[in-house]
Design a protein around this motif. Structure first.
Motif, mmCIF file in Angstrom:
data_model
loop_
_atom_site.group_PDB
_atom_site.id
_atom_site.type_symbol
_atom_site.label_atom_id
_atom_site.label_comp_id
_atom_site.label_asym_id
_atom_site.label_seq_id
_atom_site.Cartn_x
_atom_site.Cartn_y
_atom_site.Cartn_z
ATOM 1 N N UNK A 111 1.037 -1.529 0.069
ATOM 2 C CA UNK A 111 -0.202 -0.220 -0.296
ATOM 3 C C UNK A 111 0.869 1.277 0.429
ATOM 4 N N UNK A 112 2.495 0.885 0.575
ATOM 5 C CA UNK A 112 2.675 2.513 1.159
ATOM 6 C C UNK A 112 4.290 2.102 0.387
ATOM 7 N N UNK A 113 5.235 3.077 0.859
ATOM 8 C CA UNK A 113 6.644 2.634 0.549
ATOM 9 C C UNK A 113 7.600 2.890 -0.683
ATOM 10 N N UNK A 114 6.367 3.675 -1.225
ATOM 11 C CA UNK A 114 6.935 4.258 -2.796
ATOM 12 C C UNK A 114 8.001 5.315 -2.844
ATOM 13 N N UNK A 115 8.236 5.468 -2.150
ATOM 14 C CA UNK A 115 9.062 7.132 -1.472
ATOM 15 C C UNK A 115 10.073 6.379 -0.216
ATOM 16 N N UNK A 116 11.096 7.982 -0.469
ATOM 17 C CA UNK A 116 12.234 8.088 0.220
ATOM 18 C C UNK A 116 13.259 9.486 0.222
ATOM 19 N N UNK A 117 13.844 9.946 0.832
ATOM 20 C CA UNK A 117 14.100 10.976 0.945
ATOM 21 C C UNK A 117 16.008 10.269 1.623
ATOM 22 N N UNK A 118 17.037 11.176 1.342
ATOM 23 C CA UNK A 118 18.277 10.531 1.467
ATOM 24 C C UNK A 118 19.019 11.543 1.280
ATOM 25 N N UNK A 119 20.541 11.258 2.134
ATOM 26 C CA UNK A 119 20.813 12.914 2.311
ATOM 27 C C UNK A 119 22.084 12.180 2.838
ATOM 28 N N UNK A 120 23.059 12.874 2.267
ATOM 29 C CA UNK A 120 24.694 12.519 2.570
ATOM 30 C C UNK A 120 25.553 14.031 2.645
ATOM 31 N N UNK A 121 26.678 13.732 3.792
ATOM 32 C CA UNK A 121 27.488 14.824 4.403
ATOM 33 C C UNK A 121 28.569 14.402 4.234
ATOM 34 N N UNK A 122 29.416 14.837 3.556
ATOM 35 C CA UNK A 122 31.138 14.431 2.744
ATOM 36 C C UNK A 122 31.668 14.887 3.941
ATOM 37 N N UNK A 123 32.231 13.912 4.665
ATOM 38 C CA UNK A 123 34.197 15.215 5.571
ATOM 39 C C UNK A 123 35.251 14.585 5.083
ATOM 40 N N UNK A 124 35.739 13.728 4.104
ATOM 41 C CA UNK A 124 36.676 13.746 3.517
ATOM 42 C C UNK A 124 36.394 12.473 2.156
ATOM 43 N N UNK A 125 37.904 13.381 1.818
ATOM 44 C CA UNK A 125 37.952 12.228 0.444
ATOM 45 C C UNK A 125 37.543 12.726 -0.908
ATOM 46 N N UNK A 126 38.331 12.288 -2.291
ATOM 47 C CA UNK A 126 38.266 12.620 -3.435
ATOM 48 C C UNK A 126 37.937 12.135 -4.387
ATOM 49 N N UNK A 127 37.421 12.387 -5.059
ATOM 50 C CA UNK A 127 36.922 11.287 -6.404
ATOM 51 C C UNK A 127 36.928 12.255 -7.489
ATOM 52 N N UNK A 128 38.355 11.119 -8.584
ATOM 53 C CA UNK A 128 38.447 12.373 -10.080
ATOM 54 C C UNK A 128 39.163 13.465 -9.497
ATOM 55 N N UNK A 129 39.894 13.897 -8.450
ATOM 56 C CA UNK A 129 40.783 14.624 -8.171
ATOM 57 C C UNK A 129 39.799 15.991 -7.822
ATOM 58 N N UNK A 130 38.481 15.522 -7.805
ATOM 59 C CA UNK A 130 37.891 16.833 -6.618
ATOM 60 C C UNK A 130 37.550 16.405 -4.752
ATOM 61 N N UNK A 131 38.089 17.004 -4.208
ATOM 62 C CA UNK A 131 37.983 16.732 -2.692
ATOM 63 C C UNK A 131 36.423 17.317 -2.553
ATOM 64 N N UNK A 132 35.910 16.173 -2.094
ATOM 65 C CA UNK A 132 34.625 16.098 -1.375
ATOM 66 C C UNK A 132 33.907 17.352 -0.244
ATOM 67 N N UNK A 133 34.990 17.540 0.674
ATOM 68 C CA UNK A 133 35.067 17.372 2.013
ATOM 69 C C UNK A 133 33.777 18.891 2.192
ATOM 70 N N UNK A 134 33.085 18.509 3.684
ATOM 71 C CA UNK A 134 32.488 19.500 2.960
ATOM 72 C C UNK A 134 31.115 19.996 2.147
ATOM 73 N N UNK A 135 31.163 18.170 1.448
ATOM 74 C CA UNK A 135 29.867 18.784 0.342
ATOM 75 C C UNK A 135 28.660 17.954 0.553
#
Length: 216
Positions: A51-75
């Motif tokens: 009957x339900x459960x078709x939806x969700x919201x999700x959130x990420x807070x990046x503390x450290x790390x880089x992905x293909x040269x981009x520093x994701x800290x604080x994103x």
């Protein structure tokens, strides 16, 4: 000779395998809320499953790390997911919208969108839009508050006495994002208002959240 050929083939495959230039381990905090209970009795779960459960919201807070040269800290990033069936159904067709905090650079936003598609692509489904906007994400004493203006919001806190750990057989579903030491949270409030992947919705007062940390 056969051993030498196998070793040579292995070296060629290793040389051809693509690497991730400028990438380092990525860590941070995560929280999600759904429109169905993730910790409940079997009868309650089965009733919501169809009957339900078709939806969700999700959130990420990046503390450290880089992905293909981009520093994701604080994103920070928030996604809204909508499906044509309960998100526990493997064949449910899913769509999602992604909002990345406006303080991120263009390079960071591009990297985060690509990273989430790789790590959570099956769970998020087709990402129909990626946009920028103010996103706040606070985490204190395992309490989470997330706000993305004109998009989504969550207020999540731990379940009393960690019942989700004492009774793991009553935990349904898996988080939309890979997590370390995932916990079930109590949703004080959660909402989605954009209306792009589902009708707007609001939920409150239920065990409908997952939270934890990630290390990719």
């Amino acid at each position: 000779m056969r051993t030498l050929l196998c070793c040579a083939l292995g070296l060629l495959i290793s040389a051809a395998r693509p690497t991730l230039p400028g990438s380092t381990p990525i860590v941070g905090d995560y929280v999600e809320a759904r429109t169905a209970s993730v910790f409940a009795g079997a009868c309650h779960y089965n009733g919501e499953l169809v009957t339900t459960g078709h939806e969700a919201v999700a959130a990420w807070s990046f503390t450290s790390g880089t992905w293909y040269g981009a520093d994701l800290s604080g994103v920070r990033a928030v996604a809204a997911v909508g499906a044509d069936a309960n998100l526990g159904m493997e064949k449910a067709a899913r769509k999602s919208e992604l909002v990345i905090d406006s303080s991120a650079t263009d390079a960071q936003a591009t990297a985060v969108a690509a990273l989430l598609k790789e790590k959570c692509g099956r769970q998020l489904g087709q990402i129909v839009s990626v946009r920028r906007g103010p996103v706040s994400f606070s985490h204190a004493a395992n309490e989470y508050r997330v706000t993305a203006e004109h998009f989504a919001a969550m207020s999540i806190r731990p379940m009393p006495n960690n019942e989700c750990c004492a009774q793991p057989n009553l935990v349904w579903y898996q988080p939309l994002s890979p997590l370390k030491n995932r916990k079930v949270g109590y949703t004080d409030s959660a909402s989605y208002s954009a209306g792009g992947v589902s009708d707007p919705w609001q939920r409150a007062g239920e065990n409908s959240a997952f939270y934890g940390s990630f290390a990719w």
